[in-house]
Scaffold this motif. Sequence first.
Motif, PDB file in Angstrom:
ATOM      1  N   CYS A  78     -19.351 -13.174 -89.011  1.00 39.39           N
ATOM      2  CA  CYS A  78     -18.295 -12.318 -88.452  1.00 39.39           C
ATOM      3  C   CYS A  78     -18.665 -11.835 -87.054  1.00 39.39           C
ATOM      4  O   CYS A  78     -17.813 -11.784 -86.157  1.00 39.39           O
ATOM      5  CB  CYS A  78     -18.050 -11.128 -89.374  1.00 39.39           C
TER       6      CYS A  78
ATOM      7  N   ALA B 290      -9.269 -16.991 -90.753  1.00 41.07           N
ATOM      8  CA  ALA B 290     -10.120 -16.745 -91.915  1.00 41.07           C
ATOM      9  C   ALA B 290      -9.552 -17.404 -93.168  1.00 41.07           C
ATOM     10  O   ALA B 290     -10.303 -17.888 -94.025  1.00 41.07           O
ATOM     11  CB  ALA B 290     -10.281 -15.241 -92.142  1.00 41.07           C
TER      12      ALA B 290
ATOM     13  N   THR C  46     -12.793 -10.780 -94.168  1.00 37.94           N
ATOM     14  CA  THR C  46     -13.522 -11.385 -93.057  1.00 37.94           C
ATOM     15  C   THR C  46     -12.644 -11.465 -91.817  1.00 37.94           C
ATOM     16  O   THR C  46     -13.078 -11.156 -90.697  1.00 37.94           O
ATOM     17  CB  THR C  46     -14.014 -12.788 -93.451  1.00 37.94           C
TER      18      THR C  46
ATOM     19  N   PHE D 165     -13.794  -9.543 -88.341  1.00 41.55           N
ATOM     20  CA  PHE D 165     -14.155 -10.118 -87.041  1.00 41.55           C
ATOM     21  C   PHE D 165     -13.004 -10.045 -86.033  1.00 41.55           C
ATOM     22  O   PHE D 165     -13.202 -10.331 -84.856  1.00 41.55           O
ATOM     23  CB  PHE D 165     -14.672 -11.558 -87.169  1.00 41.55           C
TER      24      PHE D 165
END
Length: 811
Positions: free
Chosen positions: A297, A340, A389, A393
């Motif tokens: 990430c 993701a 995730t 990120f």
Amino acid sequence: METLLQDVRYGIRMLRKSPGFTAVALVVLTVGIGANVAIFSVVNTVLLRPLPYRDPGRLVMLWESLPGIGYGQLGTSSGEYLDYRNRNRVFSGIAGYKNDTANLTGSAQPERIHITEATSNLFSVLGVQPSMGRSYTAEEDRPGAGKVAVLSYGLWKRRYGADRNILGRAVDLDGQPYTVIGVMPASFQFPFSTLPYSEQAELWVPVAFTPDEIADRVREFGTFTVGRLRPGVSPQQAQEDVTRVAAEFQKQYPQIYSGNIYVKPTVSSLAADVVGKVRPMLLVLLGAVGFVLLIACANLANLLLARATTRSREVAVRAALGASHTRLLRQFLTESVLLAGAGGAFGLLAALWLVRLLVAFGPEQVPRLHDVTIDPAVLVFAVAISVLTGILFGIAPGWRACRGELQPALREASARAGASREKLRLRNGLVVLETACSLLLLVGAGLLVNSFIRVLRVPPGFNPNGVLIARTQFDDTRYPKAELCGVAEREIIARLRRLPGVESAGFVTNLPLADPRGIGFRIEGGPPNEFHNADNALVSEGYFQAMGIPLLRGRGFREQDTASTPLVAVINQTLARTYFSGTDPVGKRLLWGDRAPFTIVGVAGDVKFSALDADVAPMIYMSNFQVSSGVSRHAVFVVRTAGDPASLASAASQTIWSVDKDLPVFGVITMNEVLAASVAQRRFSMSLLGGFAVLALLMAAIGLYGVLSYSVSQRMHEMGLRMALGANARDLMRLVVGQGMRVVLAGVIAGLLASFAATRLLSGMLFGVSPLDPFTFATVAVVLVAAALLASFVPARRATRVDPMVALRYE
């Protein structure tokens, strides 16, 4: 909804416009999410999924210990089990069972299988009934009653081709016909091989306690007990009740429970006993893959920060047209979640492959490993972790891009807006996070590697090189007397010794590092009620030579040591030092059960009998041709060869069959393979954690490389100006590398501080190494700094090749 669909379509277009960025991001996400899903699937099956019984949370195991002589977790005697069954007030049902092996003969090749001899209520206590047929009744669970058997699904399918007409047919166990009355469901397992003294059973028969077994209360503690708590009864209440029962029967038989012979019962959760040894390892691995995903990430966040800089003009235009900061942030998050999600889909495919590898190469000590699948719970986890995730990120880059000032961005002639100090601090902070996480994983892996090396360096007390073992088992029907077993064993040993390349051969009932066994004994002339515990094996002459175990004093066993001669024993160095310190033990006598005294005739070197990482316990060797015991029919033939022992595997099997073609031959492996199997769980955890640590190091190095490369690209004008003012290549190299090292050293310091606290969680998995081992910490720090230097070198070299005139015109 329409707005969301617009964001999704726009996000897909933006990802397609940057195929290089999208491909790199998908690779990183596939690795991170795939590893997490694979490890979680194992954790889900082993730790989270309920055991395959009715209301498994109410099932408990009842263990006994003999604190007076140092015995820990044991079963009960048959008589004690009946006392617990008849006198307790807390169990709705309590079943007893014994673990054994049997020779399965008949239409196919003879086969040794694990069986469980159990009381008739075992299946009702567990809350599982046969999928075909029935279980046996209390009337069938009596001495002399008809012999019946219940098959496991696996045995029924493997040996009998899933024949639905199996019910009513006879199968031969140790030469005795047993009528098949039932087949258990495919999901049923009991006992699990991870329970103490247990192997996964393939067949169940009535235990049928005899009056002699019930009367002999302290000779054998091989009856294991599983109980179902009544509704509303807590484990603490159950513990108090079994303690009361134990006190009552020990008071009832004072002539038996005296001196240092007394029992202490313990109640524990069946589920906890099944997974107890592997729980710490799996939780550590789950934490490790979590850190790998966190590093992934951070890497993606850095990539998105760089990408956001190039999109600053786009953001400014959209903001000028009326898009709010929330609307823009949602667009960025939509793109990151889309990315993701795609990474999660590829990660799920990678997890399927990883799970197959884990099942194929995982150690047998992990319960239900072969049942690991990608089930609905794992799919939910995969979706959740993919979305989380994407948010993780994407939030920081999206927030930074949306906070940019509108007018300066619109005035840019291109999208090449320089990185602000705030952006640089954020990107450096992400590299610090990556470095700290990488160092934490590397320290953990280093400690496990160091422990594994130390375990392998432990002298086992024997020489495994050039040794082959072959197992068989003699049944009661064709070998009703120990003398008949002895004749066959001597003939097999004699023929093995005549094989080309064989230097020596012998026999043992319990092989070091594979077949633990203990007995209680007394020393002649000592207090009559003072018992001691020792490891034990029955062996033949030639065993010590074949295993390479040195004789330090006296002699070993001879062919003249038979049932008609005085009983003799060989002890190990630890027993001699513990009980005969300062005196010569040869000639002293030991007492075991109601047998005649055993005269000590020799002292052998210490051998790691139970595990390489366990302390050596006192050990007593006896001659299998003098003593008949419960393990006498379990035969392990040991052959020392001058060449490759594996090349004699087929010849050894044929030699055993040349004496008796109906003997099952199994476990024909080298002693080095036995040694490797004894440390399989350590190797498994070390390999996985080491692999994740190397992956983390690689990701951290790539992250640092990306930050420095981006920094150099944004500082081209500065670099050109410095060179125009007289800076040389070494100065620029020092500038860029110094920037990288400052970030890395901050990460190293943070990682060391985190490791000081976290590595204590590994203490139970370490051997001969402190959780704060300075060598491991220093080595890992040096490796990480070296990797960082390597990652810094390429951007630094690029900076030294800047042409001042070109750079100034470029600006």
